[in-house]
Scaffold this active site. Structure first.
Site, PDB file in Angstrom:
ATOM      1  N   GLY A  12       0.790  -1.232   0.000  1.00  0.00           N
ATOM      2  CA  GLY A  12       0.000   0.000   0.000  1.00  0.00           C
ATOM      3  C   GLY A  12       0.815   1.271   0.000  1.00  0.00           C
ATOM      4  O   GLY A  12       0.326   2.310   0.430  1.00  0.00           O
ATOM      5  N   HIS A 106       0.743   0.658 -13.307  1.00  0.00           N
ATOM      6  CA  HIS A 106       1.534  -0.522 -13.659  1.00  0.00           C
ATOM      7  C   HIS A 106       3.006  -0.115 -13.724  1.00  0.00           C
ATOM      8  O   HIS A 106       3.329   0.945 -14.270  1.00  0.00           O
ATOM      9  CB  HIS A 106       1.064  -1.061 -15.012  1.00  0.00           C
ATOM     10  CG  HIS A 106       1.787  -2.306 -15.414  1.00  0.00           C
ATOM     11  ND1 HIS A 106       1.474  -3.552 -14.894  1.00  0.00           N
ATOM     12  CD2 HIS A 106       2.826  -2.495 -16.263  1.00  0.00           C
ATOM     13  CE1 HIS A 106       2.300  -4.449 -15.408  1.00  0.00           C
ATOM     14  NE2 HIS A 106       3.123  -3.844 -16.240  1.00  0.00           N
ATOM     15  N   GLU A 176       6.129   6.229  -9.128  1.00  0.00           N
ATOM     16  CA  GLU A 176       4.707   5.901  -9.018  1.00  0.00           C
ATOM     17  C   GLU A 176       4.033   6.792  -7.995  1.00  0.00           C
ATOM     18  O   GLU A 176       2.904   7.245  -8.181  1.00  0.00           O
ATOM     19  CB  GLU A 176       4.537   4.433  -8.599  1.00  0.00           C
ATOM     20  CG  GLU A 176       4.990   3.441  -9.641  1.00  0.00           C
ATOM     21  CD  GLU A 176       4.702   2.002  -9.216  1.00  0.00           C
ATOM     22  OE1 GLU A 176       3.634   1.727  -8.662  1.00  0.00           O
ATOM     23  OE2 GLU A 176       5.587   1.144  -9.431  1.00  0.00           O
TER      24      GLU A 176
HETATM   25  C1  GRF Z   1       3.305  -1.151  -7.636  1.00  0.00           C
HETATM   26  O1  GRF Z   1       4.543  -1.377  -8.230  1.00  0.00           O
HETATM   27  C2  GRF Z   1       2.241  -1.007  -8.699  1.00  0.00           C
HETATM   28  O2  GRF Z   1       2.709  -0.453  -9.886  1.00  0.00           O
HETATM   29  C3  GRF Z   1       1.822  -2.425  -8.938  1.00  0.00           C
HETATM   30  O3  GRF Z   1       1.870  -3.023  -7.657  1.00  0.00           O
HETATM   31  C4  GRF Z   1       2.820  -2.357  -6.843  1.00  0.00           C
HETATM   32  C5  GRF Z   1       2.125  -1.975  -5.579  1.00  0.00           C
HETATM   33  O4  GRF Z   1       2.987  -1.476  -4.607  1.00  0.00           O
HETATM   34  N1  GRF Z   1       0.542  -2.478  -9.590  1.00  0.00           N
HETATM   35  P1  GRF Z   1       2.386  -0.857  -3.281  1.00  0.00           P
HETATM   36  O5  GRF Z   1       1.495  -1.893  -2.616  1.00  0.00           O
HETATM   37  O6  GRF Z   1       1.627   0.386  -3.644  1.00  0.00           O
HETATM   38  O7  GRF Z   1       3.583  -0.550  -2.420  1.00  0.00           O
END
Ligand code: GRF
Length: 193
Positions: A12, A106, A176
């Site tokens: 998360g 992603h 991200e």
């Molecule tokens: C991230 O790398 C996202 O791109 C992928 O899953 C991962 C989730 O990471 N879909 P987190 O749980 O937000 O730390």
């Protein structure tokens, strides 16, 4: 104020970036709730720590999950549904019900390294194996096929010769955490003239 619902199965950290962006006013909206298929996910703990309503729906079958998800979404009435590390496929009937309202992040520059089987470290290992000079992350609309909905925005990072799947993942994750809240803000912040 527009409402977000977040779906997450993992640690998360992206969910946390959304929480932070709401708290610091970058995202002018409200997180109506978190839905997770795993009760022990880090994301669930983060929701609890921040007094955000949580609904855990185990993915025992697509029918079961879809029915419960539909009910919860009907209650929370989101303007935008954000998949932030949600590892199950969203049932088709939900996708039909919320056209252009479900987005996913992603960890690659889609359309490269997306689709069934490309998740977690597998994505980064494939990028390294191919000798790519750059990778990154992409936010896209969710349709009936994994990682193939229209691309909204992506952000690039360099790939270094010394990278492992872990170092590359960490560099991308940082991006991200910037990209996802800024795309959410674009969709839900009130438009100013
Ligand atoms: C991230 O790398 C996202 O791109 C992928 O899953 C991962 C989730 O990471 N879909 P987190 O749980 O937000 O730390």
């Amino acid at each position: 104020m527009k409402k977000l619902v977040v779906l997450a199965s993992g640690s998360g950290s992206n969910f946390q970036a959304i929480i932070d962006a709401v708290q610091n006013g970058k995202v002018k909206g409200e997180i109506a709730g978190l839905i997770s298929n795993k009760k022990d996910a880090g994301a669930v703990q983060r929701a609890t720590d921040n007094d955000i309503p949580v609904q855990v729906i185990p993915y025992t079958s697509e029918n079961f999950f879809s029915g419960k998800l539909q009910k919860q979404l009907a209650e929370w009435k989101p303007d935008l549904i954000v998949l932030a590390g949600f590892l199950r496929k969203i049932p088709d009937d939900i996708i039909k019900q919320y056209p252009d309202k479900i987005i996913n992040i992603h960890p690659s520059l889609l359309p490269k390294y997306g689709g069934k089987g490309f998740y977690g470290k597998k994505v980064h290992q494939a990028v390294l194996n191919a000798g790519e000079a750059a990778s990154g992350c992409t936010v896209h609309f969710v349709n009936e096929e994994y990682d193939s909905g229209d691309i909204i925005r992506s952000a690039e990072v360099p790939v270094y010769p010394s990278d492992t799947a872990d170092t590359l993942a960490a560099r991308i994750l940082e991006k991200e955490h910037q990209l996802l809240p800024s795309v959410i803000a674009h969709f839900i912040n009130p438009k100013t003239n």
